[in-house]
Design an enzyme around this catalytic site. Structure first.
Site, PDB file in Angstrom:
ATOM      1  N   SER A 163      12.958  80.316  43.304  1.00  0.00           N
ATOM      2  CA  SER A 163      11.807  79.931  42.509  1.00  0.00           C
ATOM      3  C   SER A 163      11.868  78.420  42.316  1.00  0.00           C
ATOM      4  CB  SER A 163      11.834  80.650  41.154  1.00  0.00           C
ATOM      5  OG  SER A 163      12.034  82.053  41.321  1.00  0.00           O
ATOM      6  N   CYS A 202      10.513  84.361  40.649  1.00  0.00           N
ATOM      7  CA  CYS A 202      10.402  85.591  41.432  1.00  0.00           C
ATOM      8  C   CYS A 202      11.500  86.529  40.995  1.00  0.00           C
ATOM      9  CB  CYS A 202      10.514  85.285  42.916  1.00  0.00           C
ATOM     10  SG  CYS A 202      10.264  86.713  43.981  1.00  0.00           S
ATOM     11  N   HIS A 220       4.968  66.465  37.050  1.00  0.00           N
ATOM     12  CA  HIS A 220       4.403  65.196  37.491  1.00  0.00           C
ATOM     13  C   HIS A 220       3.743  64.544  36.276  1.00  0.00           C
ATOM     14  CE1 HIS A 220       4.968  66.662  41.595  1.00  0.00           C
ATOM     15  NE2 HIS A 220       4.320  67.760  41.242  1.00  0.00           N
TER      16      HIS A 220
END
EC number: 4.1.1.50
Length: 270
Positions: A112, A140, A117
């Protein structure tokens, strides 16, 4: 929900995305440049890496790899490749209830990822400076990104928060039946601390049959002193303070409602 008897492993993908906005007012060009430099240093790649590493611990995962970068003239990015805990986690580690606040962090991710950002910017005319952090937590398996909600909201000065959560794919039980979601949820708000919810106005837009959940948050109370960068309230006249408060509120509402709003009052001229 009773424990599922699966064929193979749980490969449901759970994705949580944030847009976190911090709004300020910087009167002069010098103040605006100082604001961007301050935010750029406060949320540099090292600090963001520390925040995301703590998120990894909270949701019960292991760090596989970290890539980070500070940009010129400003902004930073961090990507952490993560994996599910290598041994069977305790039941409390798998719960999707409200996770901890920043001061009560415990500590682990695989197959995963987590990314962040940053986008600091300042309006060249009206003094409004808006910092945005985009964060994605994608897991996941049995671990859940929802446990990171409270920590992430409180790790930034969050005036407006826009969140999306989606469960994708399916996992298969031993009898062949497909499972498209493995936990109960009717709103992202279910996993936010009550004290935090009291501070924000909230709106939900959910598509239950597709396991898509969308929540927007806007801070209810604004103490103007905390929004002035490089100056205090005593450096402005009453009319100018009223105008600044209007501009800040308008910026927050435009982001919250995702549309530009016409001025409802005249804006003072510089």
């Amino acid at each position: 929900m009773d424990k599922l008897r699966l064929h193979g492993f749980n490969n449901l993908t759970k994705s949580l995305s944030f847009n976190i906005y911090d709004i300020s007012y910087a009167k002069t060009e010098q103040h605006r440049q100082e604001y961007i430099a301050y935010i750029d240093e406060l949320y540099n790649a090292d600090r963001l890496t520390d925040i995301l590493t703590q998120v990894t611990d909270i949701i019960g995962a292991n760090v596989l790899n970290i890539a980070r970068q500070d940009y010129e003239p400003e902004g930073a990015s961090v990507t952490i490749l993560i994996a599910e805990h290598p041994v069977a986690p305790e039941p409390e580690e798998l719960s999707t209830g409200p996770g901890p606040l920043p001061e009560s962090v415990v500590g682990h991710l695989d197959k995963s990822h987590i990314t962040v950002h940053t986008y600091p910017e300042s309006h060249p005319d009206n003094g409004i400076s808006t910092f945005r952090a985009d964060i994605d937590v994608s897991t996941c398996g049995v671990i859940s990104p929802l446990k990171a909600l409270n920590f992430l909201i409180h790790s930034f000065d969050s005036d407006v928060v826009i969140m999306d959560y989606r469960v994708r794919g399916f996992t298969r039980m031993e009898d062949g039946q497909k499972i498209y979601i493995d936990h109960e949820i009717n709103s992202i708000q279910n996993y936010i601390d009550e004290g935090t919810k009291d501070q924000y106005e909230m709106i939900d837009v959910n598509v239950y049959q597709e396991h898509i959940f969308h929540t927007k948050m806007m801070l209810k109370q604004m103490e103007l002193e905390h929004y002035l960068f490089g100056a205090g309230t005593d450096e402005f006249g009453a009319a100018e303070l009223e105008d600044i408060q209007y501009r800040l509120s308008k910026e927050m509402q435009e982001i919250f409602y995702s549309r530009n709003m016409m001025p409802s009052k005249p804006v003072s001229k510089k």
